[in-house]
Design a protein around this motif. Structure first.
Motif, PDB file in Angstrom:
ATOM      1  N   UNK A 128       0.836  -1.217   0.000  1.00 36.47           N
ATOM      2  CA  UNK A 128       0.000   0.000   0.000  1.00 36.47           C
ATOM      3  C   UNK A 128       0.865   1.260   0.000  1.00 36.47           C
ATOM      4  N   UNK A 129       2.011   1.161   0.642  1.00 32.42           N
ATOM      5  CA  UNK A 129       2.924   2.317   0.674  1.00 32.42           C
ATOM      6  C   UNK A 129       3.578   2.562  -0.681  1.00 32.42           C
ATOM      7  N   UNK A 130       3.579   1.558  -1.534  1.00 30.29           N
ATOM      8  CA  UNK A 130       4.185   1.664  -2.864  1.00 30.29           C
ATOM      9  C   UNK A 130       3.140   2.189  -3.854  1.00 30.29           C
ATOM     10  N   UNK A 131       2.811   3.464  -3.713  1.00 36.51           N
ATOM     11  CA  UNK A 131       1.726   4.032  -4.514  1.00 36.51           C
ATOM     12  C   UNK A 131       2.068   4.121  -5.996  1.00 36.51           C
ATOM     13  N   UNK A 132       3.362   4.141  -6.303  1.00 36.82           N
ATOM     14  CA  UNK A 132       3.770   4.196  -7.703  1.00 36.82           C
ATOM     15  C   UNK A 132       3.905   2.836  -8.349  1.00 36.82           C
ATOM     16  N   UNK A 133       3.638   1.778  -7.596  1.00 38.95           N
ATOM     17  CA  UNK A 133       3.745   0.398  -8.097  1.00 38.95           C
ATOM     18  C   UNK A 133       5.133   0.105  -8.662  1.00 38.95           C
ATOM     19  N   UNK A 134       6.149   0.564  -7.931  1.00 34.14           N
ATOM     20  CA  UNK A 134       7.530   0.271  -8.327  1.00 34.14           C
ATOM     21  C   UNK A 134       7.906  -1.183  -8.039  1.00 34.14           C
ATOM     22  N   UNK A 135       7.284  -1.778  -7.034  1.00 33.97           N
ATOM     23  CA  UNK A 135       7.574  -3.177  -6.688  1.00 33.97           C
ATOM     24  C   UNK A 135       6.982  -4.067  -7.771  1.00 33.97           C
ATOM     25  N   UNK A 136       7.833  -4.874  -8.390  1.00 35.43           N
ATOM     26  CA  UNK A 136       7.391  -5.727  -9.490  1.00 35.43           C
ATOM     27  C   UNK A 136       6.960  -7.115  -9.029  1.00 35.43           C
ATOM     28  N   UNK A 137       7.478  -7.571  -7.882  1.00 34.00           N
ATOM     29  CA  UNK A 137       7.133  -8.907  -7.412  1.00 34.00           C
ATOM     30  C   UNK A 137       7.318  -8.996  -5.905  1.00 34.00           C
ATOM     31  N   UNK A 138       6.489  -9.814  -5.274  1.00 37.61           N
ATOM     32  CA  UNK A 138       6.641 -10.196  -3.872  1.00 37.61           C
ATOM     33  C   UNK A 138       7.222 -11.603  -3.870  1.00 37.61           C
ATOM     34  N   UNK A 139       8.336 -11.789  -3.161  1.00 44.40           N
ATOM     35  CA  UNK A 139       9.014 -13.077  -3.128  1.00 44.40           C
ATOM     36  C   UNK A 139       8.999 -13.640  -1.720  1.00 44.40           C
ATOM     37  N   UNK A 140       8.781 -14.951  -1.611  1.00 40.27           N
ATOM     38  CA  UNK A 140       8.726 -15.596  -0.308  1.00 40.27           C
ATOM     39  C   UNK A 140       9.063 -17.077  -0.479  1.00 40.27           C
ATOM     40  N   UNK A 141       9.713 -17.662   0.519  1.00 40.95           N
ATOM     41  CA  UNK A 141       9.878 -19.109   0.529  1.00 40.95           C
ATOM     42  C   UNK A 141       8.602 -19.741   1.079  1.00 40.95           C
ATOM     43  N   UNK A 142       8.229 -20.883   0.518  1.00 45.85           N
ATOM     44  CA  UNK A 142       7.114 -21.630   1.096  1.00 45.85           C
ATOM     45  C   UNK A 142       7.582 -22.262   2.402  1.00 45.85           C
ATOM     46  N   UNK A 143       8.645 -23.069   2.324  1.00 44.60           N
ATOM     47  CA  UNK A 143       9.315 -23.593   3.516  1.00 44.60           C
ATOM     48  C   UNK A 143      10.784 -23.214   3.410  1.00 44.60           C
ATOM     49  N   UNK A 144      11.283 -22.456   4.385  1.00 41.80           N
ATOM     50  CA  UNK A 144      12.702 -22.114   4.381  1.00 41.80           C
ATOM     51  C   UNK A 144      13.490 -23.326   4.865  1.00 41.80           C
ATOM     52  N   UNK A 145      14.393 -23.819   4.036  1.00 46.44           N
ATOM     53  CA  UNK A 145      15.112 -25.051   4.346  1.00 46.44           C
ATOM     54  C   UNK A 145      15.980 -24.929   5.580  1.00 46.44           C
ATOM     55  N   UNK A 146      16.375 -23.714   5.933  1.00 38.55           N
ATOM     56  CA  UNK A 146      17.237 -23.526   7.095  1.00 38.55           C
ATOM     57  C   UNK A 146      16.438 -23.444   8.386  1.00 38.55           C
ATOM     58  N   UNK A 147      15.408 -22.626   8.404  1.00 41.79           N
ATOM     59  CA  UNK A 147      14.648 -22.411   9.633  1.00 41.79           C
ATOM     60  C   UNK A 147      13.521 -23.417   9.815  1.00 41.79           C
TER      61      UNK A 147
END
Length: 398
Positions: A128-147
């Motif tokens: 919501x703070x990115x009003x100019x839509x500069x962010x092209x993608x949201x990235x996330x691990x489904x399961x982080x192999x380390x944690x």
């Protein structure tokens, strides 16, 4: 004297154990890569690769490990100077961010620590703070192999949608594919990253990217997409060589054909997920018992936020490192290091370990690991609560 007879067991979170029939399928002479058997087999293989990700969209195959699959995703989603939002829930979230930064993508990292999942509301707030839509993608691990933290992907998708932001949703499923429930289309995932050496039960060497039509359209403008990493010919091409950017990884493909048959047609994907859930529950039950009256603890407190393929835990005072060494020398069992929980030079590095229970693994394999761990604790004088093996048996029994 160390025990040297019998089979050793690599209980790390990848590479996982490959079934003999997968290895046997790979043990053959090289085929003609221009026509005939391998070409026909791969054309029939592609729909099953879509099935294992629960998608009807597109898939690209790379001769690469998981890091190579990251790079493929990065190069097709972004141009140099673009901006990404990454929710980090362990070492591999930060690792993906580092690889993005090295190719010139600016990354806003929301760090959720090493022991909890991402908060979808914080992701929504950042969009919501990115009003100019500069962010092209949201990235996330489904399961982080380390944690071993598992993120609620449908909730993250809903959070993105609530903002009306056009960013893609990209998910690293390297540690979860073929282990945890995962539904690309139903969950609104645009880019899904996977690899061969974990839930798919192959040796390392293949990376996969599943991508939506929306992601395909975005990739038309991505100036980081070099000829090799470009997913368009791999995912939408018509010539066999286009699938692989050149010579096909023939023997891995024969093995993949066998593993997908085992997963999809023989056991069935829902049953694969349930098997992993039960085995994970056994490991958690054992650690809960060992932790009674001691400092032994699972890394992620909430069971709903733990992955079904790997368990990260702590045995303080260097107990985890000592136990890992004892198991490898005396029991023929190799556990995973506490990757990303502390630096290797720090004393705390020896306080963490990981138990892999992914891919070609069943009840007696997991219960055997837990029994040898208890034997090691007894041999090393590591304080632990009672009843762990009984609790684990009860978890898998039903």
């Amino acid at each position: 004297m160390p025990i040297t007879t019998g089979r050793s067991y690599l209980a790390i979170p990848g590479p996982s154990v490959s079934p003999e029939r997968v290895l046997n399928a790979m043990h053959r002479t090289a085929p003609n890569i221009y026509e005939g058997e391998i070409v026909d087999m791969v054309r029939e293989l592609i729909p099953d690769l879509l099935r294992v990700a629960e998608t009807r969209q597109n898939v690209a195959i790379y001769i690469a490990n998981g890091h190579g699959a990251w790079e493929a995703a990065n190069c097709n989603m972004f141009s140099r100077g673009d901006r990404a939002l990454l929710a980090a829930t362990g070492r591999f979230g930060h690792g993906w961010a580092e690889w993005l930064q090295r190719v010139g993508v600016a990354v806003d990292i929301i760090d959720f620590g090493k022991a909890s999942p991402a908060d979808p509301q914080r992701i929504a707030d950042a969009l919501r703070a990115d009003t100019g839509h500069d962010i092209k993608a949201v990235l996330v691990t489904h399961v982080d192999t380390a944690s071993s933290a598992r993120n609620d992907i449908p909730a993250i998708r809903a959070a993105i949608d609530s903002t009306g932001h056009p960013a893609l949703l990209a998910v690293d499923a390297i540690a979860s594919l073929g282990c945890d429930e995962l539904r690309m289309d139903d969950w609104g995932i645009d880019v899904l990253v996977g690899a061969s050496q974990k839930g798919l039960m192959l040796p390392p060497g293949l990376g996969f990217i599943w991508f939506s039509e929306k992601a395909l359209e975005v990739s038309q403008r991505a100036d980081l997409a070099t000829p090799y990493w470009d997913w368009k010919p791999r995912g939408t091409g018509t010539e066999f060589w286009q699938y692989f950017g050149g010579t096909a990884p023939t023997h891995h493909l024969w093995g993949l054909r066998e593993s997908l048959t085992m997963i999809l047609d023989e056991e069935g994907l829902p049953q694969v997920w349930e098997r992993h859930r039960r085995l994970a529950s056994a490991v958690w039950a054992a650690f809960d018992a060992w932790g009674q009256g001691t400092n032994i603890a699972l890394n992620v407190a909430d069971p709903a936020s733990r992955g079904w393929s790997v368990t990260s835990a702590t045995i303080p005072g260097g107990g985890a490192g000592a136990l890992r060494r004892w198991l490898e020398a005396e029991a023929g069992v190799t556990l995973g290091i506490g990757l990303g929980m502390a630096l290797p030079a720090e004393p705390a590095y020896q306080d963490f370990l990981r138990v892999g229970h992914m891919g070609h693994v069943n009840m007696h394999m997991t219960l055997g690991v837990l029994a040898t761990m208890e034997a090691g604790m007894q041999a090393l004088g590591i304080a632990h609560g009672p009843g762990a093996l009984e609790a684990a048996a009860g978890a898998v029994a039903g």
